[in-house]
Design a protein around this motif. Structure first.
Motif: not given
Length: 276
Positions: A13-16, A112-117, A119-125, A143-151
Motif C-alpha cells: 500500500l503506497p504510504g503505509v 470488502i477486505i480489498r476495498q478496505f485496503l 480504496q481507502v485514503e490511508w495517506g502516510e502511515l 489479506l495475504v493475497q492483497t498486501v504484504p503483512l509485516t507480521g
C-alpha cells in the motif's frame, strides 16, 4: 491455453510502512480490545496509525472507539476513514450500523477486505493494524493475497481451550508465511479489590508456555480489570490514559515490543527484496 492456479501477488500500500494483523483462534478472548489499545498506544508513542476492523461478522471497533459516523467518499472515489482518537479507522460497522447481521460468503468477504485496503485514503502511515475475525477463515487468505503483512499478533487467554485454538492460529500464519511477532495473554489474572490477592480465573501462564513451544516471542500479560471493559464499552479505551496509567501500562509495553519486532521483520523483508 492453460490456466494458472497461482495465487495473486500481494501489492504494498503506497504510504503505509508496516501492516500488522491481530488475530486469535477463537472469539471471546479480547482480540479487538488488544487491537484497539495497541493502535492507540502506538499513536501515543508518536506513530501514524490506521485501524481496519476486518471482523465483518462482529464489528466492535466502532463501539470501542466511540465513533459511529459513516465515512465520506472523497476524490477518486476513495473512502475517507474516520479519524477517532488520532487513529484513521474503517469498519463495516460504520457502513452497516445496528444489530442487523451481515450474511456473506467468501467472494463478498474478499471484496470488502480489498476495498478496505485499496480504496481507502490511508495517506502516510507508520502502522496499519488489522483486527481479524476469530478463527482461520477466508479473511486471512484475502489479506495475504492483497498486501504484504509485516507480521501478526496472536491473542489468547491462558485457558487450555483458548490455547488449543491459538495454536491453530499460529499454524495458520506459518502456512501463509506471515511472521508471528508474538503472543499476548489477555485476562491473565484478576486482583481481588478486597483482599488484593491474585485470582487466576482462566489459569495463568499458558500463553507464555505456548510461545516457548512455538519459538515465538511472548509480548506480555494483560490483567482482567473492569476499567478495560468499561473503557471499551464507553468508547474511551484505557490506552488513552497514557503509559503511566496502571490499566494501560501493559498495552504500552506490548506496543514497544511490537514496534521492535515489526521493525526487524520489515528490515529483513527489505534485505530479501534487495538480494532478489
Amino acid at each position: 491455453m492453460a490456466h494458472s492456479n497461482a495465487m495473486p501477488s500481494p501489492v504494498a500500500l503506497p504510504g503505509v510502512s508496516k501492516i500488522v494483523a491481530v488475530g486469535s483462534g477463537k472469539g471471546g478472548v479480547g482480540k479487538t480490545t488488544v487491537a484497539v489499545n495497541l493502535a492507540i498506544a502506538l499513536s501515543k508513542l508518536g506513530k501514524r496509525v490506521g485501524l481496519i476492523d476486518a471482523d465483518v461478522y462482529g464489528p466492535n471497533v466502532p463501539l470501542m472507539m466511540g465513533s459511529s459516523q459513516q465515512p465520506r467518499v472523497g476524490p477518486g472515489n476513495l473512502i475517507i476513514p474516520n479519524d477517532t482518537h488520532g487513529i484513521k479507522t474503517i469498519s463495516i460497522g460504520y457502513i452497516s450500523p445496528g444489530d442487523k447481521p451481515l450474511v456473506m460468503r467468501g467472494p463478498m468477504l474478499h471484496q470488502i477486505i480489498r476495498q478496505f485496503l485499496q480504496q481507502v485514503e490511508w495517506g502516510e502511515l507508520d502502522y496499519l493494524i488489522i483486527d481479524l475475525p476469530p478463527g482461520t477463515g477466508d479473511v486471512v487468505i484475502s489479506l495475504v493475497q492483497t498486501v504484504p503483512l509485516t507480521g501478526a499478533v496472536v491473542v489468547s487467554t491462558p485457558s487450555d481451550v483458548s490455547l488449543e485454538d491459538a495454536r491453530k492460529a499460529l499454524e495458520m500464519f506459518a502456512q501463509v508465511n506471515v511472521e508471528v511477532l508474538g503472543i499476548v495473554e489477555n485476562m491473565s489474572h484478576f486482583t481481588c479489590p478486597h483482599c488484593h490477592e491474585q485470582i487466576d480465573i482462566f489459569s495463568k501462564g499458558g500463553a507464555e508456555r505456548t510461545a516457548k513451544q512455538f519459538n515465538v516471542p511472548f509480548l506480555g500479560s494483560i490483567e482482567l480489570v473492569p476499567a478495560i471493559r468499561e473503557g471499551g464499552d464507553r468508547g474511551i479505551p484505557v490506552a488513552l490514559a497514557g503509559p503511566k496509567s496502571p490499566q494501560a501500562a501493559e498495552f504500552y509495553a506490548i506496543a514497544d515490543k511490537v514496534m521492535e519486532r515489526a521493525e526487524a521483520a520489515a528490515a529483513a523483508a527489505t534485505d530479501v527484496i534487495e538480494i532478489q
